[in-house]
Write a protein that holds these residues in place. Structure first.
Motif, mmCIF file in Angstrom:
data_model
loop_
_atom_site.group_PDB
_atom_site.id
_atom_site.type_symbol
_atom_site.label_atom_id
_atom_site.label_comp_id
_atom_site.label_asym_id
_atom_site.label_seq_id
_atom_site.Cartn_x
_atom_site.Cartn_y
_atom_site.Cartn_z
ATOM 1 N N HIS A 178 39.484 91.759 47.503
ATOM 2 C CA HIS A 178 38.758 91.139 48.637
ATOM 3 C C HIS A 178 39.393 90.125 49.083
ATOM 4 O O HIS A 178 39.922 89.668 48.736
ATOM 5 N N VAL A 179 39.653 89.655 49.860
ATOM 6 C CA VAL A 179 40.476 88.268 51.430
ATOM 7 C C VAL A 179 39.472 87.335 50.990
ATOM 8 O O VAL A 179 37.959 87.243 52.199
ATOM 9 N N THR A 180 39.419 86.019 50.339
ATOM 10 C CA THR A 180 38.589 84.681 51.142
ATOM 11 C C THR A 180 39.474 83.484 52.017
ATOM 12 O O THR A 180 40.544 84.056 52.525
ATOM 13 N N TRP A 181 39.292 83.380 53.268
ATOM 14 C CA TRP A 181 39.727 81.691 54.433
ATOM 15 C C TRP A 181 41.267 81.494 53.500
ATOM 16 O O TRP A 181 42.015 81.182 53.994
ATOM 17 N N LEU A 216 43.814 84.048 52.620
ATOM 18 C CA LEU A 216 43.475 84.030 53.558
ATOM 19 C C LEU A 216 44.929 82.772 54.202
ATOM 20 O O LEU A 216 46.618 83.841 54.592
ATOM 21 N N GLU A 230 38.096 93.369 52.597
ATOM 22 C CA GLU A 230 36.165 92.811 53.286
ATOM 23 C C GLU A 230 37.302 91.329 53.484
ATOM 24 O O GLU A 230 37.748 90.921 52.403
ATOM 25 N N THR A 231 36.723 90.504 54.060
ATOM 26 C CA THR A 231 36.543 89.198 54.236
ATOM 27 C C THR A 231 35.590 88.734 53.584
ATOM 28 O O THR A 231 34.476 88.590 54.492
ATOM 29 N N ASP A 232 35.556 87.870 53.235
ATOM 30 C CA ASP A 232 34.632 87.003 52.981
ATOM 31 C C ASP A 232 34.395 85.384 53.246
ATOM 32 O O ASP A 232 35.634 84.648 52.915
ATOM 33 N N ASP A 238 34.489 96.203 56.277
ATOM 34 C CA ASP A 238 35.587 95.230 57.649
ATOM 35 C C ASP A 238 36.720 95.891 57.710
ATOM 36 O O ASP A 238 37.426 95.830 58.734
ATOM 37 N N ALA A 244 43.261 87.359 60.048
ATOM 38 C CA ALA A 244 43.222 88.459 58.570
ATOM 39 C C ALA A 244 44.068 89.585 59.534
ATOM 40 O O ALA A 244 45.267 90.226 58.748
ATOM 41 N N LEU A 263 38.048 85.064 61.095
ATOM 42 C CA LEU A 263 38.442 85.348 59.890
ATOM 43 C C LEU A 263 38.675 87.127 60.166
ATOM 44 O O LEU A 263 40.334 87.083 59.114
ATOM 45 N N GLU A 264 37.790 87.799 60.375
ATOM 46 C CA GLU A 264 38.495 89.010 60.153
ATOM 47 C C GLU A 264 40.041 88.738 61.354
ATOM 48 O O GLU A 264 40.456 89.833 61.280
#
Length: 317
Positions: free
Chosen positions: A286-289, A292, A254-256, A243, A213, A209-210
């Motif tokens: 905050h960023v989720t899959w 994104l 932050e990738t969650d 992150d 992103a 995920l990082e």
């Protein structure tokens, strides 16, 4: 052959064809009995593995894929070196997209017929110097550096970045090694994109995920962030390791994963950390899959809005 002899034979061979097991000393009747009892398990057409190696492989995905690769070789239908996504699995490298279960990818000498010669087997024809071949789980496989180069050449930029980040993070390869491999395939298709992947790759990225992103941040024109930065408060006490950090604006992203939205101690700890970051003057996004990949432009917009808020509040560094 006694039961002790049979057990001894099974302990020496993990995967093989019926002919292989016969050559090892088992009779047809013994083979039939072993298959019926589940001690030998059919994993591909004409190939069988022992239940003991399959049991060990349940906790080791690399070993499980090595069993599939060995089965392909054992049938004699293909001769080559395990490569691309199969090699990544043997090296334990992260992948954006996992191939269908049991699919084995090989590199064969130039001039060989390529493509899907049989179910779940993919072949690529390419030169493969000896120094770019190693062994994992007893299987001949491309080195981590060559594996990254192959995937970066033959897939999307994002997929290449995911596996390159993983190789650097796990220290399976260095950027100099990656560039050295690419220098040897200068005229091959996809090499230009692969060089861009290597330039962009960063061993500080800790997850798929990082890595994704970072690519989408780039694609939407955001300035490159710093990765895995330790943030301290005004009293210089440690608050968090984040992150992504845009130091100029004091903005954290932050990738969650989904687990971070579960109720309980983890969610409470996350809210407390966010509060401490905000009290110290940092904007947190905050960023989720799902966000994104569902609406990356909106994610980029939220980060830009955090930049603007920081500037309005005089927080920009």
């Amino acid at each position: 052959m006694t039961s002790r002899d049979t057990a001894n034979t099974l302990s020496k061979l993990d995967v093989g064809t019926l002919a292989t097991w016969r050559a090892a000393g088992l009779t047809k009747r013994q083979l039939y009995t072993l298959v019926e009892s589940g001690q030998l398990v059919k994993i591909r057409h004409g190939a069988y593995a022992t239940s003991s190696v399959l049991a060990r492989a349940e906790k080791d995905p690399g070993l499980r894929h090595a069993v599939d690769a060995t089965a392909v070789m054992a049938t004699g239908m293909h001769r080559g070196i395990v490569s691309h996504h199969s090699a990544a699995q043997l090296h334990g490298l992260r992948l954006l997209r996992q191939p269908p279960a049991g699919t084995v990818t090989l590199t064969v000498p130039p001039g060989s017929r390529t493509g899907r010669h049989a179910a779940r087997v993919i072949c690529h024809a390419a030169e493969l110097p000896d120094q770019q071949v190693t062994r994992r789980y007893g299987v001949s496989v491309t080195t981590a550096a060559r594996t990254v180069a192959d995937i970066a050449r033959t897939t999307t930029f994002m997929e290449g970045v995911v596996v390159a980040d993983a190789a650097l993070y796990e220290r399976n390869a260095s950027k100099s090694e990656l560039r050295r491999v690419l220098a040897g395939c200068e005229r091959w298709p996809g090499t230009s994109r692969a060089r861009q992947v290597v330039d962009f790759a960063d061993g500080l990225a800790e997850s798929v995920l990082e890595s994704c992103a970072r690519v989408l941040f780039r694609d939407h024109g955001l300035p490159p962030p710093e990765l895995q930065v330790h943030i301290t408060g005004r009293d210089r006490t440690m608050i968090a390791r984040v992150d992504f950090f845009w130091r100029r604006y004091g903005v954290v992203a932050e990738t969650d994963g989904l687990l971070k939205y579960d109720s309980g101690e983890r969610a409470i700890a996350e809210r407390r950390r966010d509060r401490l970051l905000q009290e110290a003057g940092f904007e947190v996004v905050h960023v989720t899959w799902r966000e994104l990949f569902g609406d990356p432009a909106r994610v980029a917009g939220r980060i830009r809005e955090a930049f603007r808020r920081a500037e309005r509040l005089g927080l920009a560094r």
